[in-house]
Design a protein around this motif. Structure first.
Motif, mmCIF file in Angstrom:
data_model
loop_
_atom_site.group_PDB
_atom_site.id
_atom_site.type_symbol
_atom_site.label_atom_id
_atom_site.label_comp_id
_atom_site.label_asym_id
_atom_site.label_seq_id
_atom_site.Cartn_x
_atom_site.Cartn_y
_atom_site.Cartn_z
ATOM 1 N N THR A 136 0.820 -1.217 0.000
ATOM 2 C CA THR A 136 0.000 0.000 0.000
ATOM 3 C C THR A 136 0.852 1.263 0.000
ATOM 4 O O THR A 136 0.399 2.319 -0.437
ATOM 5 C CB THR A 136 -0.975 0.020 1.193
ATOM 6 O OG1 THR A 136 -0.254 0.139 2.417
ATOM 7 C CG2 THR A 136 -1.826 -1.245 1.219
ATOM 8 N N GLU A 137 2.087 1.171 0.475
ATOM 9 C CA GLU A 137 2.961 2.344 0.473
ATOM 10 C C GLU A 137 3.274 2.783 -0.955
ATOM 11 O O GLU A 137 3.069 3.956 -1.330
ATOM 12 C CB GLU A 137 4.253 2.040 1.223
ATOM 13 C CG GLU A 137 5.215 3.215 1.278
ATOM 14 C CD GLU A 137 6.417 2.949 2.161
ATOM 15 O OE1 GLU A 137 7.135 3.925 2.469
ATOM 16 O OE2 GLU A 137 6.656 1.788 2.554
ATOM 17 N N ALA A 138 3.756 1.852 -1.775
ATOM 18 C CA ALA A 138 4.086 2.184 -3.164
ATOM 19 C C ALA A 138 2.832 2.551 -3.953
ATOM 20 O O ALA A 138 2.858 3.448 -4.806
ATOM 21 C CB ALA A 138 4.810 1.006 -3.819
ATOM 22 N N LEU A 139 1.734 1.884 -3.664
ATOM 23 C CA LEU A 139 0.489 2.143 -4.386
ATOM 24 C C LEU A 139 -0.002 3.569 -4.136
ATOM 25 O O LEU A 139 -0.374 4.286 -5.078
ATOM 26 C CB LEU A 139 -0.565 1.128 -3.958
ATOM 27 C CG LEU A 139 -1.927 1.184 -4.654
ATOM 28 C CD1 LEU A 139 -1.779 1.072 -6.161
ATOM 29 C CD2 LEU A 139 -2.826 0.069 -4.118
ATOM 30 N N VAL A 140 0.009 3.980 -2.890
ATOM 31 C CA VAL A 140 -0.453 5.328 -2.551
ATOM 32 C C VAL A 140 0.480 6.378 -3.142
ATOM 33 O O VAL A 140 0.032 7.421 -3.645
ATOM 34 C CB VAL A 140 -0.575 5.472 -1.018
ATOM 35 C CG1 VAL A 140 -0.679 6.929 -0.606
ATOM 36 C CG2 VAL A 140 -1.779 4.699 -0.527
ATOM 37 N N GLN A 141 1.776 6.119 -3.107
ATOM 38 C CA GLN A 141 2.732 7.062 -3.690
ATOM 39 C C GLN A 141 2.495 7.207 -5.191
ATOM 40 O O GLN A 141 2.604 8.305 -5.743
ATOM 41 C CB GLN A 141 4.156 6.599 -3.407
ATOM 42 C CG GLN A 141 4.550 6.742 -1.943
ATOM 43 C CD GLN A 141 5.870 6.084 -1.616
ATOM 44 O OE1 GLN A 141 6.332 5.181 -2.316
ATOM 45 N NE2 GLN A 141 6.492 6.503 -0.524
ATOM 46 N N LYS A 142 2.150 6.111 -5.846
ATOM 47 C CA LYS A 142 1.894 6.154 -7.289
ATOM 48 C C LYS A 142 0.585 6.879 -7.592
ATOM 49 O O LYS A 142 0.466 7.597 -8.590
ATOM 50 C CB LYS A 142 1.851 4.731 -7.848
ATOM 51 C CG LYS A 142 1.764 4.657 -9.357
ATOM 52 C CD LYS A 142 1.930 3.226 -9.840
ATOM 53 C CE LYS A 142 1.921 3.165 -11.358
ATOM 54 N NZ LYS A 142 2.124 1.760 -11.843
ATOM 55 N N LEU A 143 -0.416 6.722 -6.748
ATOM 56 C CA LEU A 143 -1.722 7.334 -6.975
ATOM 57 C C LEU A 143 -1.733 8.831 -6.680
ATOM 58 O O LEU A 143 -2.519 9.578 -7.263
ATOM 59 C CB LEU A 143 -2.777 6.653 -6.099
ATOM 60 C CG LEU A 143 -3.247 5.271 -6.529
ATOM 61 C CD1 LEU A 143 -4.033 4.616 -5.396
ATOM 62 C CD2 LEU A 143 -4.099 5.353 -7.785
ATOM 63 N N ASP A 144 -0.859 9.285 -5.789
ATOM 64 C CA ASP A 144 -0.896 10.672 -5.325
ATOM 65 C C ASP A 144 -0.759 11.653 -6.490
ATOM 66 O O ASP A 144 0.181 11.584 -7.284
ATOM 67 C CB ASP A 144 0.233 10.914 -4.324
ATOM 68 C CG ASP A 144 0.208 12.318 -3.747
ATOM 69 O OD1 ASP A 144 -0.895 12.843 -3.506
ATOM 70 O OD2 ASP A 144 1.299 12.890 -3.532
ATOM 71 N N GLY A 145 -1.732 12.543 -6.599
ATOM 72 C CA GLY A 145 -1.695 13.579 -7.617
ATOM 73 C C GLY A 145 -2.297 13.191 -8.954
ATOM 74 O O GLY A 145 -2.346 14.016 -9.871
#
Length: 199
Positions: free
Chosen positions: A20-29
């Motif tokens: 979920t860490e990488a996923l959220v970073q990818k989704l941000d913005g």
């Protein structure tokens, strides 16, 4: 433009990574069906996770909040139905150990997700991502976060809820339960589209 705030967690306990860490970073913005996605990675901390997410939500005023976490050992993406008023489990990343304490003294026994979890599950399965509703978010930081956020939002018309995702296949050996990372990513994308469609 509507905004969905999506949270994930850092790695914890013996897990070297948290998908979920990488996923959220990818989704941000990013934008999804005309909806802006804002992401935040939270510490695995009873004391700080919910506080940070609520502070972030207060600042950006999202139209919905979707919290994500690792459901190790699960075979499917699992939107949670309910968060219960108890903290219990192994040490968090700050060393805090909870042994049955209430999250909120004299608070409600539980809060139900206000996300369209049945529709999310149906759409994920229709698009090839295994999913089912879970009736327990556990008693660790994921449950604590979901409970505190829903408690904070109880007088606000902001849908919110928690979704656990399995290990992704880059995290474990073939003998372990996991899903392909792109399947999880597409599944969460579809879940956010469902939420966006209701705003």
């Amino acid at each position: 433009m509507n905004t969905i705030l999506v949270s994930g967690f850092e790695a914890f306990l013996t897990h070297q990574k948290n998908p979920t860490e990488a996923l959220v970073q990818k989704l941000d913005g990013t934008e999804m069906d005309g909806t802006l996605i804002k992401g935040i990675v939270l510490p695995v901390s009873f004391a700080r996770a919910a506080e940070l997410l609520i502070e972030h939500a207060t600042a950006i005023r999202p139209n919905a909040i979707v919290m994500l976490g690792l459901g190790a050992g699960r075979k499917q993406v699992t939107p949670e139905r309910i968060a219960i008023n108890v903290m219990d489990g192994p040490p968090d990343n700050e060393g805090a150990v909870m042994t049955g304490q209430p999250i909120k003294q004299d608070g409600p026994a539980a809060y139900f997700s206000t996300l369209p979890i049945r529709k999310i599950v149906n759409e994920l399965n229709r698009h090839g991502c295994p999913a089912t509703i879970s009736n327990t978010a556990g008693t660790y930081v994921c449950n604590d976060l979901m409970y505190r956020v829903l408690d904070h939002l109880q007088t606000a018309a902001v849908p919110a809820g928690f979704i656990h995702v399995p290990y992704t296949d880059d995290m474990v050996g073939v003998e372990e339960v996991s899903l392909p990372g792109d399947t999880v990513e597409k599944g969460i994308g579809q879940a956010l589209r469902v939420v966006a469609s209701t705003l």
